[in-house]
Each structure stands twice: as C-alpha cells, then as structure tokens.
Design a protein around this motif. Structure first.
Motif, mmCIF file in Angstrom:
data_model
loop_
_atom_site.group_PDB
_atom_site.id
_atom_site.type_symbol
_atom_site.label_atom_id
_atom_site.label_comp_id
_atom_site.label_asym_id
_atom_site.label_seq_id
_atom_site.Cartn_x
_atom_site.Cartn_y
_atom_site.Cartn_z
ATOM 1 N N SER A 33 0.758 -1.113 0.026
ATOM 2 C CA SER A 33 -0.080 -0.100 0.152
ATOM 3 C C SER A 33 0.766 1.383 -0.123
ATOM 4 N N GLN A 34 0.453 2.159 -1.003
ATOM 5 C CA GLN A 34 1.221 3.347 -0.785
ATOM 6 C C GLN A 34 0.180 4.497 -0.242
ATOM 7 N N SER A 35 0.259 4.724 1.040
ATOM 8 C CA SER A 35 -0.562 5.601 1.607
ATOM 9 C C SER A 35 -0.166 7.002 1.347
ATOM 10 N N VAL A 36 -1.313 7.720 0.582
ATOM 11 C CA VAL A 36 -0.840 9.060 0.391
ATOM 12 C C VAL A 36 -1.834 10.265 1.170
ATOM 13 N N PRO A 37 -1.448 10.804 2.153
ATOM 14 C CA PRO A 37 -2.419 11.447 2.850
ATOM 15 C C PRO A 37 -3.286 12.531 1.810
ATOM 16 N N ASP A 38 -4.408 12.606 2.205
ATOM 17 C CA ASP A 38 -5.234 13.654 1.395
ATOM 18 C C ASP A 38 -4.834 15.015 2.039
ATOM 19 N N THR A 39 -4.754 15.944 1.164
ATOM 20 C CA THR A 39 -4.015 17.303 1.773
ATOM 21 C C THR A 39 -5.097 18.303 1.034
ATOM 22 N N THR A 40 -6.378 17.885 0.554
ATOM 23 C CA THR A 40 -7.245 18.771 0.034
ATOM 24 C C THR A 40 -8.038 19.317 1.494
ATOM 25 N N PRO A 41 -7.938 20.840 1.642
ATOM 26 C CA PRO A 41 -8.511 21.397 2.513
ATOM 27 C C PRO A 41 -9.958 21.346 2.889
ATOM 28 N N LEU A 42 -10.548 21.019 3.945
ATOM 29 C CA LEU A 42 -12.046 20.799 4.019
ATOM 30 C C LEU A 42 -12.749 22.190 3.975
ATOM 31 N N SER A 43 -14.012 21.989 3.288
ATOM 32 C CA SER A 43 -14.741 23.005 2.922
ATOM 33 C C SER A 43 -15.494 23.548 4.479
ATOM 34 N N LYS A 44 -16.009 24.699 4.353
ATOM 35 C CA LYS A 44 -16.650 25.166 5.577
ATOM 36 C C LYS A 44 -17.574 24.301 5.951
ATOM 37 N N GLU A 45 -18.563 23.887 4.951
ATOM 38 C CA GLU A 45 -19.559 22.945 5.400
ATOM 39 C C GLU A 45 -19.110 21.554 5.986
ATOM 40 N N GLU A 46 -17.896 21.066 5.088
ATOM 41 C CA GLU A 46 -17.336 19.700 5.680
ATOM 42 C C GLU A 46 -16.598 20.166 6.990
ATOM 43 N N LYS A 47 -16.251 21.209 7.465
ATOM 44 C CA LYS A 47 -15.515 21.411 8.817
ATOM 45 C C LYS A 47 -16.765 21.486 9.869
ATOM 46 N N ARG A 48 -17.836 22.170 9.485
ATOM 47 C CA ARG A 48 -19.082 22.197 10.295
ATOM 48 C C ARG A 48 -19.449 21.037 10.683
ATOM 49 N N SER A 49 -19.667 20.075 9.587
ATOM 50 C CA SER A 49 -20.178 18.651 9.730
ATOM 51 C C SER A 49 -19.169 17.908 10.720
ATOM 52 N N LEU A 50 -17.933 18.132 10.405
ATOM 53 C CA LEU A 50 -16.981 17.304 11.261
ATOM 54 C C LEU A 50 -17.214 17.623 12.673
ATOM 55 N N GLY A 51 -17.309 18.954 12.916
ATOM 56 C CA GLY A 51 -17.306 19.425 14.285
ATOM 57 C C GLY A 51 -18.719 18.882 15.112
ATOM 58 N N GLN A 52 -19.650 18.785 14.339
ATOM 59 C CA GLN A 52 -20.923 18.391 14.820
ATOM 60 C C GLN A 52 -20.622 16.685 15.203
ATOM 61 N N ARG A 53 -20.170 16.078 14.107
ATOM 62 C CA ARG A 53 -19.961 14.350 14.246
ATOM 63 C C ARG A 53 -18.977 14.237 15.622
ATOM 64 N N ILE A 54 -18.059 15.205 15.761
ATOM 65 C CA ILE A 54 -17.120 14.885 16.731
ATOM 66 C C ILE A 54 -17.936 15.091 17.973
ATOM 67 N N ARG A 55 -18.611 16.299 18.165
ATOM 68 C CA ARG A 55 -19.216 16.319 19.423
ATOM 69 C C ARG A 55 -20.240 15.296 19.860
ATOM 70 N N SER A 56 -20.821 14.819 18.753
ATOM 71 C CA SER A 56 -21.788 13.736 19.038
ATOM 72 C C SER A 56 -21.161 12.259 19.401
ATOM 73 N N LEU A 57 -19.913 12.172 19.316
ATOM 74 C CA LEU A 57 -19.265 10.870 19.389
ATOM 75 C C LEU A 57 -19.336 10.494 20.951
ATOM 76 N N ASN A 58 -19.269 9.207 21.067
ATOM 77 C CA ASN A 58 -19.196 8.667 22.564
ATOM 78 C C ASN A 58 -17.937 9.032 23.233
ATOM 79 N N PRO A 59 -17.789 9.388 24.466
ATOM 80 C CA PRO A 59 -16.725 9.833 25.088
ATOM 81 C C PRO A 59 -15.601 9.111 24.913
ATOM 82 N N LYS A 60 -15.917 7.624 24.737
ATOM 83 C CA LYS A 60 -14.883 6.303 24.923
ATOM 84 C C LYS A 60 -14.010 6.613 23.557
ATOM 85 N N TYR A 61 -14.292 7.282 22.698
ATOM 86 C CA TYR A 61 -13.798 7.617 21.122
ATOM 87 C C TYR A 61 -12.791 8.995 21.156
ATOM 88 N N LEU A 62 -12.656 9.723 22.568
ATOM 89 C CA LEU A 62 -11.843 10.671 22.361
ATOM 90 C C LEU A 62 -10.404 10.353 22.488
#
Length: 101
Positions: A33-62
């Motif tokens: 496997s040649q793992s190449v990290p995705d360096t495409t910046p997140l859009s404002k909508e993706e960042k907002r969605s990511l923040g919501q998904r992180i806040r809704s995570l079970n604390p055991k995943y912190l």
C-alpha cells in the motif's frame, strides 16, 4: 468465468494506488500500500459537519481524536478543545475518516 488480470512487469505500478511486488521464486503477488494523505482542505460545510460529528461521539472515542490531533499528548479529562480551522488538511481528513468509522 472471471478474466485473468494481467501481471504488471516487475516494479511497474498496478491499478489503484498500490504497487505490485513479485517474487521471482514463487511468482506470488504481494500488494504494498502506498498511503498518500489527502491534503485537500475541508470546505466550511465539511468542517461544520466534522465538528458536529465529533461532538456527538461517545466519550470513549476521544482517545482516538487526541491521537490524531495531539499524538504526543494523553487524554487527561473528558473535555477536548481544538480549532478545526487551524488543523492541517491531512489531519482534518484523518479526523473525518476516524469519526466516520
């Protein structure tokens, strides 16, 4: 009957982002496997969605979030604060993959 895939010549790139490695003695394929990290910046909508998904995570995943955002730091409380807007794109993408699992 499935078609037989073509064997790439030794050292040539196989389909996708994997390189086929062939052993002369056994002629068995091993994929590297040649793992190449995705360096495409997140859009404002993706960042907002990511923040919501992180806040809704079970604390055991912190711990997983901490390992991605602050790999050298240990989780000492159940509260974690960081600015998604200040994270490098590859870290934001890695966080998004983790939260989506």
């Amino acid at each position: 009957m499935k078609p037989v895939p073509q064997m790439p010549a030794m050292g040539q790139q196989a389909e996708g982002h994997e390189q086929a490695v062939w052993s002369n003695s056994t002629m068995q394929q091993k994929k590297v496997s040649q793992s190449v990290p995705d360096t495409t910046p997140l859009s404002k909508e993706e960042k907002r969605s990511l923040g919501q998904r992180i806040r809704s995570l079970n604390p055991k995943y912190l711990k997983g979030i901490v390992k991605i955002v602050h790999p050298d730091q240990k989780l000492v409380s159940s509260t974690l604060k960081f600015d998604i807007n200040k994270l490098p794109p590859h870290i934001s993408r890695e966080l998004s993959k983790y939260v989506d699992q």
